[in-house]
Design an enzyme around this catalytic site. Sequence first.
Site, short mmCIF file in Angstrom:
data_model
loop_
_atom_site.label_atom_id
_atom_site.label_comp_id
_atom_site.label_asym_id
_atom_site.label_seq_id
_atom_site.Cartn_x
_atom_site.Cartn_y
_atom_site.Cartn_z
NE ARG A 144 51.30 -34.19 -22.48
CZ ARG A 144 51.63 -35.31 -23.13
NH1 ARG A 144 50.94 -35.68 -24.20
NH2 ARG A 144 52.62 -36.06 -22.71
CD GLU A 165 44.50 -36.70 -22.18
OE1 GLU A 165 44.21 -35.94 -23.10
OE2 GLU A 165 45.38 -37.55 -22.25
CG HIS A 186 46.36 -39.04 -25.07
ND1 HIS A 186 46.80 -38.27 -24.03
CD2 HIS A 186 47.44 -39.19 -25.89
CE1 HIS A 186 48.08 -37.95 -24.20
NE2 HIS A 186 48.48 -38.51 -25.34
O1 A2R Z 1 60.08 -23.64 -29.64
P1 A2R Z 1 61.05 -24.46 -30.45
O2 A2R Z 1 61.60 -23.72 -31.61
O3 A2R Z 1 62.08 -25.15 -29.59
O4 A2R Z 1 60.15 -25.63 -31.10
C1 A2R Z 1 59.61 -26.66 -30.32
C2 A2R Z 1 58.13 -26.43 -30.02
N1 A2R Z 1 57.95 -25.75 -28.74
C3 A2R Z 1 57.30 -24.58 -28.61
N2 A2R Z 1 56.70 -23.80 -29.50
C4 A2R Z 1 56.16 -22.63 -29.05
N3 A2R Z 1 56.19 -22.25 -27.76
C5 A2R Z 1 56.80 -23.01 -26.82
N4 A2R Z 1 56.84 -22.61 -25.55
C6 A2R Z 1 57.39 -24.23 -27.24
N5 A2R Z 1 58.07 -25.23 -26.61
C7 A2R Z 1 58.40 -26.13 -27.54
O5 A2R Z 1 57.56 -27.74 -29.94
C8 A2R Z 1 59.58 -27.93 -31.17
O6 A2R Z 1 59.45 -27.64 -32.53
C9 A2R Z 1 58.34 -28.67 -30.72
C10 A2R Z 1 58.64 -29.89 -29.87
O7 A2R Z 1 59.38 -30.78 -30.62
P2 A2R Z 1 60.20 -31.98 -29.95
O8 A2R Z 1 60.86 -31.50 -28.71
O9 A2R Z 1 61.01 -32.61 -31.02
O10 A2R Z 1 59.05 -32.95 -29.43
P3 A2R Z 1 58.31 -34.14 -30.21
O11 A2R Z 1 59.08 -35.40 -30.03
O12 A2R Z 1 57.96 -33.73 -31.57
O13 A2R Z 1 57.00 -34.25 -29.30
C11 A2R Z 1 56.15 -33.13 -29.15
C12 A2R Z 1 55.06 -33.37 -28.13
C13 A2R Z 1 55.43 -34.00 -26.81
O14 A2R Z 1 56.02 -33.12 -25.91
C14 A2R Z 1 54.11 -34.50 -26.29
O15 A2R Z 1 53.45 -33.49 -25.58
C15 A2R Z 1 53.33 -34.77 -27.56
O16 A2R Z 1 54.15 -34.31 -28.62
O17 A2R Z 1 53.10 -36.14 -27.69
#
Ligand code: A2R
Length: 309
Positions: free
Chosen positions: A228, A257, A275
Amino acid sequence: MPEEILQTHKLLDRCERSLAERFTVHKLHEAADKQALIRDISPRIRAIAGGNVDAALMDKLPRLELIANFGVGYDSIDTKAARERKIRVTNTPNVLNDAMAEITIGLMVALARRIPQADQFVRQGKWLKGSFPLLSELNGKTVGILGLGRIGKEVAARAQAMKMRVVYHGRNRQPNEPFIYYDNLADMARDADWLVLIAPGGKSTEKIVNRDVLTALGPEGFLVNVGRGTLVDEPVLVEMLQSGGIAGAALDVFEKEPTVPEALFALDNVVLSPHQGSATHQTRNKMGDLVVANLDAHFAGEPLLSAVV
Ligand code: A2R
């Protein structure tokens, strides 16, 4: 009588056809008078297809039960407001992992080997006058992944295939993953040649890649953002790209964007992309199918396929 749903933005033709086969669909984005449309249909709307849903819109739809977002990122939906109103929210995870990972590696190679510039070099006849400069490779380098989630793990697998060393940062260590974990993003950036961002947007990650992190990445470091635009302090990024504070950036997402900071257009050390991480026929169709499947499940009283709230 078919259920009536509200669609908040343009969706794929195939997805819109599927929705029209099942529901009476009201298209908010096409309404000349949006408020009049909402007033007219609000007593009958139990579901929304699409994102861009704030608390004010939820309050205008007293029977709203489900928001079926198109996309894995759902930062355009006020999930706190949804939770408070007992409105469910779904997204479209997993089906886009491969497409996202492919574009990430593609952008990395494009940036390292200057593929957009190389193409221009040939087209403009410059090759006849001299060789293209020598550049750097990915193999042997360290890639730090911010967000080793569903997509991040696919990026990691491909980076390993490129013979890169993978490290990661997130809020939590993942004990089952073989990669080195950093609990501090700047520390990871300092250790990395490449910093790849694939974490969600929203308040908790806003400008998480700030001046300290980019300084730690340093003049030899490359940034790739496919998550993002809000993850990065964009004016600082532009400044660091202009000054050589970091070596380069490949950006598929931007803070505002489709508006992209014009200063980036003048820079030779960036690759810009509209994007398009998940923008392939096969992936977008699967994402649309999942939106429809979640709506079907909801109205059949069955468990949602991919609920986030
Ligand atoms: O923080 P963790 O250990 O839950 O790891 C998640 C990480 N994450 C963060 N890292 C640092 N600070 C934060 N505040 C934070 N919030 C989340 O991002 C996890 O490893 C990763 C997200 O993985 P998933 O929930 O499996 O999402 P996915 O399907 O990989 O998609 C990621 C993003 C979407 O939200 C869209 O913004 C983009 O890809 O298309």
